[in-house]
Design a protein around this motif. Structure first.
Motif, PDB file in Angstrom:
ATOM      1  N   ASN A 207       0.843  -1.182   0.000  1.00  0.00           N
ATOM      2  CA  ASN A 207       0.000   0.000   0.000  1.00  0.00           C
ATOM      3  C   ASN A 207       0.887   1.243   0.000  1.00  0.00           C
ATOM      4  O   ASN A 207       1.950   1.250   0.599  1.00  0.00           O
ATOM      5  CB  ASN A 207      -0.905  -0.025   1.243  1.00  0.00           C
ATOM      6  CG  ASN A 207      -2.041   0.974   1.153  1.00  0.00           C
ATOM      7  OD1 ASN A 207      -1.824   2.166   1.297  1.00  0.00           O
ATOM      8  ND2 ASN A 207      -3.252   0.491   0.937  1.00  0.00           N
ATOM      9  N   SER A 209       0.070   4.372   1.110  1.00  0.00           N
ATOM     10  CA  SER A 209      -0.411   5.446   1.974  1.00  0.00           C
ATOM     11  C   SER A 209       0.767   6.161   2.635  1.00  0.00           C
ATOM     12  O   SER A 209       1.791   5.551   2.935  1.00  0.00           O
ATOM     13  CB  SER A 209      -1.314   4.882   3.072  1.00  0.00           C
ATOM     14  OG  SER A 209      -2.385   4.170   2.522  1.00  0.00           O
ATOM     15  N   PHE A 225      -5.595   2.832   7.234  1.00  0.00           N
ATOM     16  CA  PHE A 225      -4.932   3.671   6.247  1.00  0.00           C
ATOM     17  C   PHE A 225      -5.627   3.513   4.914  1.00  0.00           C
ATOM     18  O   PHE A 225      -5.985   2.414   4.493  1.00  0.00           O
ATOM     19  CB  PHE A 225      -3.447   3.362   6.119  1.00  0.00           C
ATOM     20  CG  PHE A 225      -3.084   1.909   6.153  1.00  0.00           C
ATOM     21  CD1 PHE A 225      -2.759   1.231   4.996  1.00  0.00           C
ATOM     22  CD2 PHE A 225      -3.046   1.225   7.354  1.00  0.00           C
ATOM     23  CE1 PHE A 225      -2.396  -0.106   5.035  1.00  0.00           C
ATOM     24  CE2 PHE A 225      -2.684  -0.113   7.406  1.00  0.00           C
ATOM     25  CZ  PHE A 225      -2.368  -0.783   6.236  1.00  0.00           C
ATOM     26  N   GLU A 226      -5.861   4.675   4.272  1.00  0.00           N
ATOM     27  CA  GLU A 226      -6.577   4.741   3.006  1.00  0.00           C
ATOM     28  C   GLU A 226      -7.844   3.895   3.066  1.00  0.00           C
ATOM     29  O   GLU A 226      -8.752   4.166   3.817  1.00  0.00           O
ATOM     30  CB  GLU A 226      -5.653   4.317   1.849  1.00  0.00           C
ATOM     31  CG  GLU A 226      -4.833   5.469   1.319  1.00  0.00           C
ATOM     32  CD  GLU A 226      -4.113   5.145   0.012  1.00  0.00           C
ATOM     33  OE1 GLU A 226      -4.246   4.017  -0.513  1.00  0.00           O
ATOM     34  OE2 GLU A 226      -3.408   6.034  -0.473  1.00  0.00           O
ATOM     35  N   ASN A 227      -7.876   2.797   2.305  1.00  0.00           N
ATOM     36  CA  ASN A 227      -9.095   1.983   2.221  1.00  0.00           C
ATOM     37  C   ASN A 227      -8.991   0.690   3.020  1.00  0.00           C
ATOM     38  O   ASN A 227      -9.752  -0.248   2.787  1.00  0.00           O
ATOM     39  CB  ASN A 227      -9.358   1.635   0.744  1.00  0.00           C
ATOM     40  CG  ASN A 227      -8.193   0.885   0.113  1.00  0.00           C
ATOM     41  OD1 ASN A 227      -7.054   1.015   0.552  1.00  0.00           O
ATOM     42  ND2 ASN A 227      -8.474   0.112  -0.914  1.00  0.00           N
TER      43      ASN A 227
END
Length: 366
Positions: A207, A209, A225-227
């Motif tokens: 990821n 992020s 974090f993020e999605n």
């Protein structure tokens, strides 16, 4: 349930969640991924009852619903499809996956049999750099014990204290500690299972992020974090008081260039005793160098000298070379410092420019 999304988005989401789903013969539903489609979008969920992960996948929801299918199977299948829109329909107990040139039906299980992942209140929030945490985890995970019978050290210690997150791991032969600055006044000392931290590290590597938030209570911890949301139990135990084994002072130190030290250790280690992995590190104050030696009746002997800035008197210690290399390979600085007292006390290795990381190695006693 009817969903339309891109192959790329779905593939990325399945890559993140499918690792937790494993072949569980006692509870086969744990091998599955839950696809939950609602007004917010598509959420993918997997759990092994100790760790749960949720990933939000950007998609168009034409009909809401939820269903579970084998996570590894779906992940492998979606990864082989072309990068185009995918249409997913639920018809009875079959998940129909349709692209421009292919239609597939996958058997599954109704979502009502899927275990609920406990929700954690979003309290005790800690914001942290995902890049810093990813680096810190790589530096401490190598020292965590793989012995599952000792749950308190088959783990990583997360200590939120004095504006720092202090990560620590040990297998009784070595210890790694890394401090990260945080903006948080809620102090808490938590033991996080090794499997959780390994999964967190894996996801951070996949990821991109920049920021990550941590929420915790006495029993659970959640990384967001993020999605992605990763939630885990916390081990109910006390982490060993490792500070007491870290020497406060050292009588001999040697500062050298890592690019000289690492190949010297690797070449000498070719001649060490099988199964013992022993090399002797001698610190020579007169000649200002480290001398790396080993000998084996079966292979021969080897000596390598590395220039160093030495303070203190002459000294030597025997280390497991694999432990030394593990620590050195996770230090970014060109210069490292080795500190020792004698051949029966632990030696400490640090990067010169980053005193927030320490790596302690117990000696091999002759």
């Amino acid at each position: 349930m009817k969903i339309v999304c891109t192959q790329e988005n779905l593939n990325q989401g399945l890559n993140l969640v499918s690792n937790i789903a494993s072949k569980n013969t006692n509870l086969p539903i744990l091998n599955n991924v839950l696809l939950k489609a609602d007004k917010q979008g598509l959420t993918l969920v997997t759990t092994d009852l100790e760790i749960g992960i949720k990933v939000f996948v950007r998609s168009k929801i034409e009909d809401e619903g939820e269903f579970t299918v084998d996570a590894k199977l779906l992940n492998s299948f979606i990864s082989l499809l072309p990068r185009e829109n995918i249409e997913i329909n639920l018809e009875e107990n079959d998940l129909h996956v349709k692209t421009k040139k292919q239609e597939t039906s996958i058997k599954g299980v109704e979502a009502e049999d899927f275990p609920l992942i406990p929700e954690i209140e979003r309290q005790n929030k800690v914001d942290i750099s995902a890049v810093d945490l990813k680096k810190a985890l790589s530096q401490v995970l190598l020292a965590a014990s793989l012995d599952t019978s000792r749950v308190e050290i088959n783990a990583v210690n997360f200590n939120f204290i004095n504006g720092n997150l202090v990560l620590a791991a040990t297998d009784s032969y070595r210890l790694a500690e890394r401090k990260i600055k945080i903006d948080n006044n809620n102090e808490r000392d938590l033991i996080i299972p090794l499997k959780t931290v390994q999964e967190l590290s894996r996801i951070l590597n996949e990821n991109h992020s920049e920021k990550l938030s941590i929420y915790f209570n006495e029993n659970q911890i959640m990384f967001v974090f993020e999605n992605v949301e990763l939630i885990s139990r916390v081990i109910d135990s006390k982490y060993p008081d490792y500070q007491q084994i870290i020497p406060q002072e050292f009588v001999t130190t040697g500062v050298c260039d890592k690019k000289d030290l690492v190949p010297a250790i690797k070449s000498v280690a070719l001649f060490c005793k099988q199964g013992i992995n022993d090399i002797r590190v001698s610190i020579d104050s007169k000649n200002q160098e480290l001398i790396i030696t080993t000998a084996s009746s079966g292979t021969g002997n080897s000596v390598a000298k590395v220039p160093a800035k030495v303070t203190g008197h002459d000294n030597d210690i025997v280390f497991n070379y694999r432990y030394l290399l593990d620590g050195l390979n996770n230090m970014d600085d060109n210069e490292v410092i080795i500190k020792i007292n004698n051949n029966s006390s632990p030696g400490l290795i640090q990067p010169i420019k980053n005193q927030d990381y320490i790596y302690l190695v117990m000696p091999i006693r002759q």
